[in-house]
Design an enzyme around this catalytic site. Structure first.
Site: not given
Lengths: 369, 347
Positions: B94-95
């Site tokens: 998620d990054e």
């Protein structure tokens, strides 16, 4: 279920069984011994899935049954008892109560149905060998077996049987030994099998007061019964490398030397070698050998001069001292001849007697300078 | 993404919305993989033991993770990024770092791109994301955490130095709890304090990381956004149902973990010579033991044998709740070196 066993026979059996038990395993049941209790005897079984040892002990009991008992605990208690019998009582839930002259101890047994069954050796070929001959075969080869699990084909000794002779070969890639025992009557079987090193070590321990040994070799297993113990082993079903092609035939430089002097010198000098490489150098020239070592890391050196017979061009070769020592210790003559070619090729020892012959190879360490 | 796993669960399960949610673990065992913002108010954060989380907030909802859903969302978000630039370096599911110096839509401002990306993520996935914008990875990463959730922070080059000097030491990316405490004990409380130390002093105190701290506080970070992350390690770990101290049980667990590792090594075609065993004791103290070998560690039995050697000597101090095995690449010289020993050419 109740039965009793004599302490000393139980102890010696457990010591043998303990050699089979794997040092580490993902299957917890393997650290137990299976007690298979019959009316007049008990069969004790231990296995590491490769090798299975079964020992039969006499007893008298009214009931029959099976239970698996952790070996270490029962061996420990047996060793702490001076003499006499151990009485076992096994309850329905698998609790084991052991009584001795001193008191009572309990331990939980394990489910016998978890214990792997003994291998079946189907339609075996039988090879009858004198115990002394089999011991020779093992003693002369088993030390050179590889310990590298990534090379399963080298984890045992190759036995080639034909014409009243057995040729045994073992190698770890750094050493190779080919040992042949001749004039062996009693077997007509022709064939070969790789027998695991651990199996050979275990049967070697039992080959003491024995005349003939019957090796039963089937497609996948080998079985031998010695003094009431039966040892089963899986055969290593791999292709053994073509060892004959790596034995050089053109080693023309020959050094003849007193084996003990050579060995003692290596032992002393190697004390000063690097702890991990154990590297020593042999500088051979004009009837003299210099055994030397240098470990720059720890600033140690060693150097000895011994006499030998040598008239070839001067030659300097490095070896792992442990490998060279082991090879020399297994040579049979007081004066040995080492055949050499170059600093990067195999050195060879050869022996030919009336009933046995042996070729040993040792690979050098590349010297940096 | 903000509280990624937890937000996905709240999105898909309306009854969880506005409530403290922890993904992963259960009331009695395991650790929190992600906590919703409602849960964070109770002091619950990821990697916290579930039991502690439960104690802090008895009303917390434990949700079983659905990794296949999260990776689906992740793929979607990463695809959005790639509409703007090919220089995308994922840090986790998620990054990611994005280098938008040159971007596909020729936007002149990184701020505009970030705004649009965040709007699209919200519209297409229903989730919120935070962005940090600056001129290098280190600063962008710090910035991204400044205005969470659903926020955006810009650190322009001319403000970076002042920003870093005022930054509390524990907020520096790469300075964890332990290092931060160590720094505070020698009166380094913020960037300005850190800056007073020379490179040599920092390297004496913190080893190789000291050099990194020295450059970081000066806003210097020349690492490129690299699209290809070269895998350096691969492993697996397992938290047990109960704490184990006996050798048999631990061996059994190690056997299962080594099987998983061997399978993954094969699947990913990964090779490494260094083997690391991670041990988490019942009190959450973590130790690692590792060794570098001459040959690649590939085979399950080999992994098992080597990790058993590491696990059982020296002796384990306390009951163990988690074991892990990692195989990694290493430039280190093998500890068991076979030097120049020549081997027979057996075939």
């Amino acid at each position: 279920m109740k039965f009793s066993i004599n302490k000393s026979s139980l102890q010696s059996s457990l010591i043998s069984l303990n050699k089979v038990i794997p040092v580490r395993s993902t299957l917890p049941i393997l650290s137990s011994v299976l007690f298979d209790i019959q009316k007049d005897h008990i069969e004790l079984i231990a296995t590491d899935l490769e090798i299975t040892l079964s020992v039969i002990l006499p007893t008298e009991t009214a009931e029959t049954g099976k239970i698996a008992i952790p070996l270490k605990t029962i061996l420990d208690i047996t060793q702490e008892i001076p003499e006499g019998d151990l009485f076992f009582e096994i309850t329905d839930i698998g609790k084991i109560i052991i009584s001795t002259d001193f008191g009572k101890y309990t331990i939980m047994g394990k489910q016998p149905d978890e214990f792997p069954s003994k291998p079946s050796v189907d339609k075996p070929n039988e090879v009858i060998i004198k115990a002394r001959d089999l011991a020779d075969v093992i003693d002369n080869t088993n030390y050179a077996v590889s310990k590298d699990e990534m090379k399963p084909q080298l984890l045992g000794v190759l036995l080639q049987m034909k014409n009243e002779q057995i040729t045994a070969v073992a190698t770890d890639g750094h050493r190779l030994v080919q040992y042949t025992k001749m004039g062996m009557k009693g077997h007509t079987f022709e064939g070969e099998a790789i027998l695991p090193s651990k199996f050979l070590s275990i049967i070697r321990g039992q080959l003491v007061n024995q005349d003939d040994v019957n090796l039963k070799i089937s497609e996948n297993h080998v079985q031998v019964t010695i003094d009431g113990s039966t040892i089963y082993s899986r055969i290593i079903k791999q292709r053994f490398p073509d060892y004959e092609s790596v034995i050089p035939i053109d080693n023309d430089k020959k050094m003849t030397i007193n084996r003990d002097e050579f060995l003692q010198s290596i032992k002393r000098v190697s004390i000063f070698s690097n702890k991990s490489t154990k590297q020593i150098s042999l500088s051979i020239g004009d009837n003299q050998l210099i055994v030397s070592t240098e470990d720059p890391e720890n600033i140690t050196t060693g150097r000895e001069k011994i006499n030998c017979e040598y008239d070839g061009d001067p030659l300097a070769i490095g070896y792992n001292a442990l490998y060279l020592r082991e090879v020399l210790m297994h040579q049979k003559e007081d004066v040995v001849k080492m055949r050499l070619k170059s600093p990067v090729s195999a050195g060879i020892f050869k022996y030919e007697g009336k009933k046995e012959k042996m070729t040993t190879l040792i690979m050098p360490i590349r010297i940096n300078d | 993404m903000d509280a990624f796993y937890a937000s996905v669960e709240q999105r898909d399960n309306p009854e969880y919305r506005g409530k403290p949610v922890a993904v992963g673990g259960s009331k009695v065992r395991g650790v929190v993989a992600a906590a919703s913002y409602e849960a964070r108010k109770y002091g619950i954060y990821s990697a916290m033991p579930s039991r502690t989380a439960y104690r802090k907030c008895p009303g917390i909802i434990f949700v079983k993770p659905r990794f296949e859903v999260y990776s689906g969302v992740s793929r979607h978000v990463m695809a959005i990024f790639r509409d703007y630039t090919d220089l995308v370096e994922p840090l986790s599911l998620d990054e990611a770092y994005l280098d938008v110096t040159r971007n596909k839509l020729r936007f002149s401002s990184a701020v505009l791109i970030a705004r649009e990306i965040r709007a699209r993520i919200k519209a297409e996935t229903g989730l919120t994301a935070s962005a940090g914008i600056s001129y290098n990875k280190f600063l962008a990463k710090i910035a991204s955490g400044m205005n969470k959730p659903n926020g955006m922070t810009i650190i322009p080059e001319e403000e970076a130095i002042e920003f870093l000097e005022k930054l509390p030491i524990q907020k520096f990316y790469g300075i964890g709890k332990v290092t931060a405490e160590k720094m505070k004990s020698i009166d380094i409380n913020n960037g300005a304090d850190l800056k007073k130390k020379t490179e040599i002093e920092l390297m004496h105190l913190f080893g190789k990381a000291g050099k990194y701290y020295y450059n970081a506080v000066r806003g210097e970070d020349n690492r490129k956004v690299s699209t290809e992350r070269i895998r350096k390690s691969l492993g697996a770990e397992r938290t047990f149902d109960i704490d184990y101290s006996d050798k048999e049980a631990l061996t059994l667990q190690l056997g299962m973990i080594s099987r998983v590792v061997a399978t993954r090594l094969k699947k990913k075609n990964f090779r490494g010579r260094t083997l690391t065993v991670k041990i988490k004791y019942f009190d959450f103290e973590i130790h690692t033991r590792s060794k570098t070998f001459k040959d690649y560690v590939i085979d399950q039995q080999d992994i098992l044998n080597k990790s058993m050697d590491l696990l059982f000597s020296p002796k384990l101090e306390k009951p163990v709740r988690l074991l892990g095995i990692t195989v990694s690449k290493s430039d280190k010289q093998p500890e068991v070196e076979d030097n120049n020993q020549i081997t027979l050419q057996l075939q």
